[in-house]
Design a protein around this motif. Sequence first.
Motif, short mmCIF file in Angstrom:
data_model
loop_
_atom_site.label_atom_id
_atom_site.label_comp_id
_atom_site.label_asym_id
_atom_site.label_seq_id
_atom_site.Cartn_x
_atom_site.Cartn_y
_atom_site.Cartn_z
N ALA A 74 0.82 -1.22 0.00
CA ALA A 74 0.00 0.00 0.00
C ALA A 74 0.85 1.27 0.00
O ALA A 74 0.39 2.31 -0.46
CB ALA A 74 -0.94 -0.01 1.21
N ASP A 75 2.07 1.20 0.51
CA ASP A 75 2.92 2.38 0.53
C ASP A 75 3.72 2.55 -0.76
O ASP A 75 4.60 3.41 -0.83
CB ASP A 75 3.87 2.34 1.73
CG ASP A 75 4.83 1.15 1.68
OD1 ASP A 75 4.67 0.31 0.77
OD2 ASP A 75 5.72 1.08 2.54
N GLY A 76 3.44 1.73 -1.77
CA GLY A 76 4.14 1.84 -3.04
C GLY A 76 5.40 1.02 -3.12
O GLY A 76 6.09 1.06 -4.14
N SER A 77 5.72 0.24 -2.10
CA SER A 77 6.92 -0.57 -2.13
C SER A 77 6.63 -1.93 -2.77
O SER A 77 5.51 -2.41 -2.77
CB SER A 77 7.48 -0.76 -0.71
OG SER A 77 6.54 -1.44 0.10
N ILE A 78 7.69 -2.52 -3.32
CA ILE A 78 7.62 -3.84 -3.94
C ILE A 78 8.74 -4.68 -3.34
O ILE A 78 9.89 -4.23 -3.27
CB ILE A 78 7.76 -3.75 -5.46
CG1 ILE A 78 6.58 -2.98 -6.07
CG2 ILE A 78 7.86 -5.12 -6.10
CD1 ILE A 78 6.73 -2.71 -7.54
#
Length: 913
Positions: A218-222
Amino acid sequence: AIHSVAWHHEGKQFICSHSDGTLTIWNVKSPTKPFQTITPHGKQMKDGKKPEPCKPILKVEYKTTRAGEPFIILSGGLSYDTVGRRPCLTVMHGKSTAVLEMDYSIVDFLTLCETPYPNDFQEPYAVVVLLEKDLVLIDLAQNGYPIFENPYPLTIHESPVTCCEYFADCPVDLIPALYSVGARQKRQGYSKKEWPISGGNWGLITQSYPEIIITGHADGSIKFWDASAITLQVLYKLKTAKVFEKSRNKDDRPNTDIVDEDPYAIQIISWCPESRMLCVAGVSAHVIIYRFSKQEVTTEVIPMLEVRLLYEINDVESPDGEQVPPLPTPGTGSNPQSIVPQSHPSTSSSSSDGLRDNVPCLKVKNSPLKQSPGYQTELVIQLVWVSGEPPQQITSLAVNSAYGLVVFGNCNGIAMVDYLQKTVLLNLGTIELYGSNDPYRREPRSPRKTRQPSGAGLCDINEGTVVPEDRCKSPTSGSGSPNNSDDDQKMNNFIEKVKTKSRKFSKMVANDIAKMSRKLSLPTELKPDLDVKDNSFSRSRSSSVTSIDKESREAISALHFCETFTRKADTSPSPCLWVGTTLGTVLVIVLNLPPGGEQRLLQPVIVSPSGTILRLKGAILRMAFLDTTGSLVPPAHEPWREHNVPEDKDEKDKSKKRRPVSVSPSSSQEISENQYAVICSEKQAKVISLPSQNCIYKQNITETSFVLRGDIVSLSNSICLACFCANGHIMTFSLPSLRPLLDVYYLPLTNMRIARTFCFTNNGQALYLVSPTEIQRLTYSQETCENLQEMLGELFTPVETPEAPNRGFFKGLFGGGAQSLDREELFGESASGKASRSLAQHIPGPGGIEGVKGAASGVVGELARARLALDERGQKLGELEEKTAAMLYSADSFSKHAHEMMLKYKDKKWYQF
């Protein structure tokens, strides 16, 4: 109130923690008052008064060392004025007090010592701290108390998982490459020692192929995980939000209101393991393309494209005040499906009535960006607002490294981008892809026939020609004339006010529905029927012909690059893109690529629809291609090479000659059916022979439910179609014959998380998110099931018990405190000699005496426990004496009865019996 108690190893003292933040140390010999009272975090008062009370100390441990001061370790006890401070663990050693802040609340902690015996010097070397969402080990032997590097992935729920992909049988060099760049991300300051918890054994790894799980958060991390066999090890973490400007306050974020929270959340991941190209789509209608590199680079300007993707070309009205050029006549050339490539300026603007227009949802950084080794930004693509309407979320995504193309679609249409030349090749509404072959006949009808709208392009349905956006303006935008009467002017003003209010209301409804869909986190492809109705209501900008709106709300649900036959008359395969929609239509777009090398960067890619249309029941989920032998034909790909290192001349010559890797059949094969297309929808699957486009196999997967996920996977040197239905069934079908192989009821669809994250991969593996913090893996392969027990590790392993501490004679005589003594040492044959035969021998009874022996041979530190053991021993001996007397009485009674029987039959002859 007392919260915890801990003993000194000699048994002379113990320490208590209290609810007012104090510690009290007590001597056993003087129980009337504490030997010492400590307030670790209390402020000392000048007048000699007691320190102010602090928060409760929930747990304390008291550990001694041979050559130094003891360690007192506690959790809690902070002063009440430390508002907002994170949870802390306090380590007191001599005169030093260290306060270690934790990221989450402390559940419990445990001190690791060199000896397992509590009556010896403890020699603590580490502290295990269990937090609400983590496990931390602190090294007590080094200055500053650094933490040990955690080898286990306890941070999968560091940010909520929004999507995941599973790849089995990846290239063997991929995991080492990801691990090497991920190792550089690790923060400094870890302890130099190895992880101290070393119990258990790994199982036998029978699987030889590598497996990788990719999770989007959800925070844009992968995050990339090594999931080979039954391990789960984090390899590398990528933060996609680094390319965007962070909004510091709510007033500074006018464009991110497409979603209330988590504007960088990842929705779709498209990854090519062979070329290591990565493409992700986010919730704010943005797409980022990444290229893998082992070199660190600094990007001065982040490449960016803005795409204006509209839904229905007849619904958008242009702002007032623009002049209308004469509308050109659609061309009637020999190629009726020709497409004019459109360019999209990156200028943000607003319409004259204040509506947001041409504005992306997120702002890309305009400062230089330092990119570490690993995945580095190649291009950022953003959909922009159109006349006050936010862009729709992306529903499908595909990237191809051999062609240098990325394509994505939503419920408005489809866009294709050449990421090598940084240009937009295709930008069309879904209806425009059909041309004159639209089965729904969604052409402009009355009352819209006289309107000339502004949008992505005006499409003449009969001819299929697309007029670029900059040629189409609304006829009403330049209609203002100085000769208009006052009444007309008032009427126009009134109409504009009504339009403005209508747009505001439509925007409110759209935002509400966007919030609802964000909470559900359900991709469009999973609910096509809802999409067709709800989105057409929320996003439609027309007040008439609602039936057309409902019918035409057709989203792009599947995309697949391939090299195959595009038309029935084709004799050789060519690069193309297959497009699947939520209404069950498959469309084919032909790609005309320039030669490789420098020409690829100079000549444009020509894109044109082929006219091929295939139909299935239900939304299209997956497409794949088989050759004549039934083997899977993977999309063409380019092998990975380092782009940030200058190439030699020989390498440049090789790259010019390099052709994309493809395993398509040779065009010289004189076979009528050269390939098979496998298409899976929500309801059925079809195998279509190419180039004839005849359906040779068809299977209705479900009638009452619908397929959530379908994948074409390899298993035991063959290919099959694996499906997971909403009714909880996992089904597999052979290819190309589509014969049912497996139908097992596994799991009902209890929440949208399962639907969003369920995915199949090769070799009979699958996974989904069973909870917000747990990945559930499953297998439908018999071979894996048979080897599962060998793969599982052992939790406990036998070890030698360390020697008990040696106690000297004088220390035992004068040292005080209880000692651990064994009955055999005092009364056994080794110490007291062999007992005489005339002495009674102690025979243990069943059950109870052995328990007494076990309790008595343990650590007996307290006099009360020793007395209790002696009392119990005396009681058992008393019971034994009573049992012996009872047995004696019973034997006497038996002897008496036997004597009577003997007298009775003494004088009888044998024949008298």
